[in-house]
Write a protein that holds these residues in place. Structure first.
Motif, PDB file in Angstrom:
ATOM      1  N   GLU A  30       3.128  14.716   9.216  1.00 29.24           N
ATOM      2  CA  GLU A  30       1.873  13.999   8.933  1.00 29.24           C
ATOM      3  C   GLU A  30       1.105  14.651   7.785  1.00 29.24           C
ATOM      4  O   GLU A  30       0.554  13.960   6.931  1.00 29.24           O
ATOM      5  N   LEU A  33       2.807  13.731   4.473  1.00 23.13           N
ATOM      6  CA  LEU A  33       2.597  12.335   4.095  1.00 23.13           C
ATOM      7  C   LEU A  33       1.123  12.049   3.792  1.00 23.13           C
ATOM      8  O   LEU A  33       0.805  11.236   2.911  1.00 23.13           O
ATOM      9  N   LYS A  37      -0.354  10.336   0.475  1.00 22.56           N
ATOM     10  CA  LYS A  37      -1.235   9.156   0.539  1.00 22.56           C
ATOM     11  C   LYS A  37      -2.486   9.417  -0.315  1.00 22.56           C
ATOM     12  O   LYS A  37      -2.936   8.545  -1.059  1.00 22.56           O
ATOM     13  N   ILE A  42       2.049   6.995  -1.750  1.00 26.14           N
ATOM     14  CA  ILE A  42       2.290   5.947  -0.750  1.00 26.14           C
ATOM     15  C   ILE A  42       0.962   5.278  -0.407  1.00 26.14           C
ATOM     16  O   ILE A  42      -0.110   5.865  -0.618  1.00 26.14           O
ATOM     17  N   ASP A  44       0.372   3.844   2.805  1.00 25.71           N
ATOM     18  CA  ASP A  44       0.041   4.178   4.187  1.00 25.71           C
ATOM     19  C   ASP A  44       1.284   4.739   4.871  1.00 25.71           C
ATOM     20  O   ASP A  44       2.412   4.605   4.357  1.00 25.71           O
ATOM     21  N   PHE A  45       1.080   5.352   6.025  1.00 27.33           N
ATOM     22  CA  PHE A  45       2.225   5.917   6.759  1.00 27.33           C
ATOM     23  C   PHE A  45       1.896   6.041   8.230  1.00 27.33           C
ATOM     24  O   PHE A  45       0.735   6.001   8.637  1.00 27.33           O
ATOM     25  N   LEU A  56       9.677   8.471   9.862  1.00 27.99           N
ATOM     26  CA  LEU A  56       8.608   8.295   8.879  1.00 27.99           C
ATOM     27  C   LEU A  56       8.534   6.823   8.492  1.00 27.99           C
ATOM     28  O   LEU A  56       9.498   6.269   7.955  1.00 27.99           O
ATOM     29  N   MET A  58       6.600   4.205   6.167  1.00 27.89           N
ATOM     30  CA  MET A  58       5.740   4.282   4.979  1.00 27.89           C
ATOM     31  C   MET A  58       5.662   2.933   4.272  1.00 27.89           C
ATOM     32  O   MET A  58       6.639   2.186   4.243  1.00 27.89           O
ATOM     33  N   HIS A  60       4.531   1.418   0.346  1.00 26.50           N
ATOM     34  CA  HIS A  60       4.293   1.889  -1.016  1.00 26.50           C
ATOM     35  C   HIS A  60       4.653   0.789  -2.003  1.00 26.50           C
ATOM     36  O   HIS A  60       5.145  -0.282  -1.596  1.00 26.50           O
TER      37      HIS A  60
END
Ligand code: 13P
Ligand code: 13P
Ligand code: MG
Ligand code: MG
Ligand code: MG
Ligand code: MG
Length: 371
Positions: A30, A33, A37, A42, A44-45, A56, A58, A60
């Motif tokens: 987390e 990522l 973000k 990206i 969102d994740f 994961l 994601m 993008h």
């Protein structure tokens, strides 16, 4: 404008044995990522788990097979592997089969399902996460969603999907693929995908005339085979899938309905046994009985117009799936009573990549010819 949904997963250490992911691994992924973000790499994740596999999810704008996104996933797995080593977790770094990242995570151990899509006015998506089984485990349910009128009422009654779909099937032994149209080539499709250890559904596409452009996938499944990379058994290739729903596609409930039948898949103990796949909410996705039975988690999402992941909704957290879970336990009992006998144990050709050949080798000199 198009956005890409990427689900990239790896087993980088179990807690204990092969049962679940330690929360510190989730936190580490987390953090990596969240940094990406913040930088705008990206949109969102979400970091999920299923059994001992770290997932994961994601969104993008970089398309499929993006070196930047694959590199990010690799980095998250590497960082979490360091934590796994520190905790002494079982099989730390198990699925990271290569030492250095070189532009694409395919063929390096992790499983990948990605689709680049033009967002519809409303975009309902389900990500599926399986543990203790292999990519072919998705053949039956994905077939049912997009081609079986007894599962998907929309194939019969919705003019927007009455024309059927196109299935991209991979021969994972010969590294070839074929596209088959349903309903016209239903029997050809089944002739292939019934052999689920060899032919796997990789993607499903709409047909010409569908509201969704015909080159945009409506379902995609990870098909990575670890043994083909590592050359030996290093854990099964616990697969993931992304499926879009509603409005000319199977409704959410039609996407989930196939899992009301806990069909037999291969995997389970030592990746060497057939057993039922049990649909479970996230809190039950920790296989322990004989390292199983295999599990499937379904997470529901709406993708916002900016590509944000609105969710997850834990879709198998519904008493209507209790009966499938009960049935799976009953089948698990029944299969277990066969002990080391087929068809609980996998057939010889599928055992080739396990530790069994090592045992058989020792008996080689003891054989003598028979008249
Ligand atoms: P609603 O009428 O609730 O939108 O449901 C339509 C549908 O597709 C249910 O399967
Ligand atoms: P995983 O593929 O989930 O790591 O499981 C391996 C295994 O051998 C379970 O018994
Ligand atoms: Mg494992
Ligand atoms: Mg696993
Ligand atoms: Mg694994
Ligand atoms: Mg596995």
């Amino acid at each position: 404008e198009k956005i890409t949904i990427s689900v990239i997963k790896a087993d980088i250490g179990g807690w204990p044995g092969h049962s679940r992911v330690h929360p510190q691994l989730v936190e580490t992924a987390e953090e990596v990522l969240a940094g990406a973000k913040e930088k705008g790499t990206i949109i969102d994740f979400y970091v999920a788990t299923c059994g001992d596999d770290l997932q994961l999810i994601m969104t993008h704008g970089k398309g499929v097979d993006s070196p930047e996104i694959h590199g990010l996933a690799w980095k998250a797995f590497e960082e979490a592997t360091k934590v796994a080593r520190g905790l002494g977790l079982y099989g730390a770094g198990q699925d990271l089969l290569k030492d250095a990242f070189s532009g694409n995570i395919r063929g390096m151990g992790p499983g990948i399902a990605e689709m680049e899509i033009t967002l519809r006015k409303s975009e309902p998506v389900v990500t599926f996460h399986m543990d203790k089984t292999e990519p072919g485990a998705f053949n039956l349910p994905v077939f049912r969603m997009f081609a079986d009128p007894f599962n998907t009422a929309g194939l019969v009654i919705d003019p927007n999907m009455h024309m059927g779909f196109r299935f991209e099937v991979w021969d994972i032994k010969e590294h070839k693929r074929v596209i088959l149209n349903t309903p016209e080539e239903l029997y050809d499709l089944l002739a292939l995908i019934g052999a689920k250890s060899r032919y796997v559904i990789k993607r499903v596409f709409p047909k010409e005339g569908h509201k969704i452009p015909k080159d945009e996938p409506v379902a995609v499944i990870s098909t990575e085979k670890l043994y083909q990379i590592a050359g030996e058994y290093v854990g099964k290739d616990d697969p993931v899938a992304i499926v879009r729903a509603q409005s000319g596609l199977p409704a959410l409930g039609e996407v989930l309905e196939p899992f009301a039948f806990p069909h037999l898949v291969s995997g389970w103990m030592r990746g060497s046994h057939n057993g039922p796949v049990m649909p479970v909410p996230m809190r039950m996705a920790n296989p322990t009985r004989f390292d199983g039975p295999p599990r499937v988690v379904a997470l529901g999402w709406q993708i916002s117009p900016e590509g944000r992941l609105v969710g997850p909704v834990d879709l198998f957290d519904d008493p209507a799936f209790d009966e499938a879970r009960r049935k799976a336990i009953e089948i698990a009992d029944y299969m277990r009573r066969h002990g080391p006998f087929e068809p609980h144990r996998l057939p010889m050709e599928d055992m080739e990549y396990t530790t069994l050949p090592g045992v058989l080798e020792r008996l080689e000199g003891r054989f003598e010819p028979v008249e």
